[in-house]
Scaffold this motif. Structure first.
Motif, PDB file in Angstrom:
ATOM      1  N   TYR A  58       0.809  -1.244  -0.078  1.00 52.62           N
ATOM      2  CA  TYR A  58      -0.024   0.026   0.135  1.00 52.62           C
ATOM      3  C   TYR A  58       0.802   1.266  -0.173  1.00 52.62           C
ATOM      4  N   ASN A 109       3.064   9.615 -10.014  1.00 50.25           N
ATOM      5  CA  ASN A 109       2.251   9.841 -11.205  1.00 50.25           C
ATOM      6  C   ASN A 109       1.714  10.828 -11.427  1.00 50.25           C
ATOM      7  N   SER A 110       1.217  11.408 -10.366  1.00 48.53           N
ATOM      8  CA  SER A 110       0.341  12.715 -10.165  1.00 48.53           C
ATOM      9  C   SER A 110       1.087  13.959 -10.540  1.00 48.53           C
ATOM     10  N   THR A 165       3.881   1.423  -1.080  1.00 49.70           N
ATOM     11  CA  THR A 165       4.631   1.491  -2.345  1.00 49.70           C
ATOM     12  C   THR A 165       3.554   2.446  -3.397  1.00 49.70           C
ATOM     13  N   LYS A 166       2.381   1.722  -3.443  1.00 48.32           N
ATOM     14  CA  LYS A 166       1.415   2.219  -4.240  1.00 48.32           C
ATOM     15  C   LYS A 166       1.270   3.663  -4.315  1.00 48.32           C
ATOM     16  N   LYS A 167       1.015   4.044  -2.771  1.00 50.76           N
ATOM     17  CA  LYS A 167       0.594   5.533  -2.630  1.00 50.76           C
ATOM     18  C   LYS A 167       1.752   6.312  -3.438  1.00 50.76           C
ATOM     19  N   GLU A 210       1.704  14.094 -13.911  1.00 45.94           N
ATOM     20  CA  GLU A 210       0.411  14.570 -14.823  1.00 45.94           C
ATOM     21  C   GLU A 210       0.492  16.062 -14.724  1.00 45.94           C
ATOM     22  N   PHE A 223       4.023   5.846  -5.451  1.00 44.72           N
ATOM     23  CA  PHE A 223       4.009   6.049  -7.025  1.00 44.72           C
ATOM     24  C   PHE A 223       2.771   6.701  -7.587  1.00 44.72           C
ATOM     25  N   ASP A 224       1.628   6.550  -7.048  1.00 49.65           N
ATOM     26  CA  ASP A 224       0.496   7.431  -7.476  1.00 49.65           C
ATOM     27  C   ASP A 224       0.841   8.839  -7.218  1.00 49.65           C
ATOM     28  N   GLU A 225       1.531   9.140  -6.134  1.00 46.30           N
ATOM     29  CA  GLU A 225       1.721  10.569  -5.998  1.00 46.30           C
ATOM     30  C   GLU A 225       2.881  11.173  -7.014  1.00 46.30           C
TER      31      GLU A 225
END
Length: 86
Positions: free
Chosen positions: A39, A49-50, A41-43, A53, A45-47
């Protein structure tokens, strides 16, 4: 010894964790720790990527140019210099 805490979870959540532990032949604690790491790690990389963007076109082009510069760094080395391989 590692300090521990108790938490309450819904029965359905407990069942998911229990099934995962049985499938992987490990403990509930190990599954919860694995899920927490995944979780986190996912958060992260989500940040990341955001953030990419939200970059302007100019900032993105500068980022790509810098990456290209870093990728090509050291290409002028002599033949007797060793190259690290992975």
């Amino acid at each position: 010894m590692v300090e521990t805490k108790s938490i309450k979870v819904a029965s359905s959540t407990y069942q998911v964790i229990k099934e995962a532990a049985e499938k992987e032949n490990t403990t509930l604690q190990a599954i919860i720790e694995k899920m927490a790491r995944e979780y986190k790690t996912k958060k992260f990389f989500d940040e990341v990527n955001s953030s990419y963007e939200r970059m302007s076109r100019e900032d993105w082009e500068n980022e790509l140019a810098e990456r290209n510069e870093m990728d090509n760094a050291g290409l002028g080395r002599s033949e007797d210099e060793s190259v690290e391989t992975w």
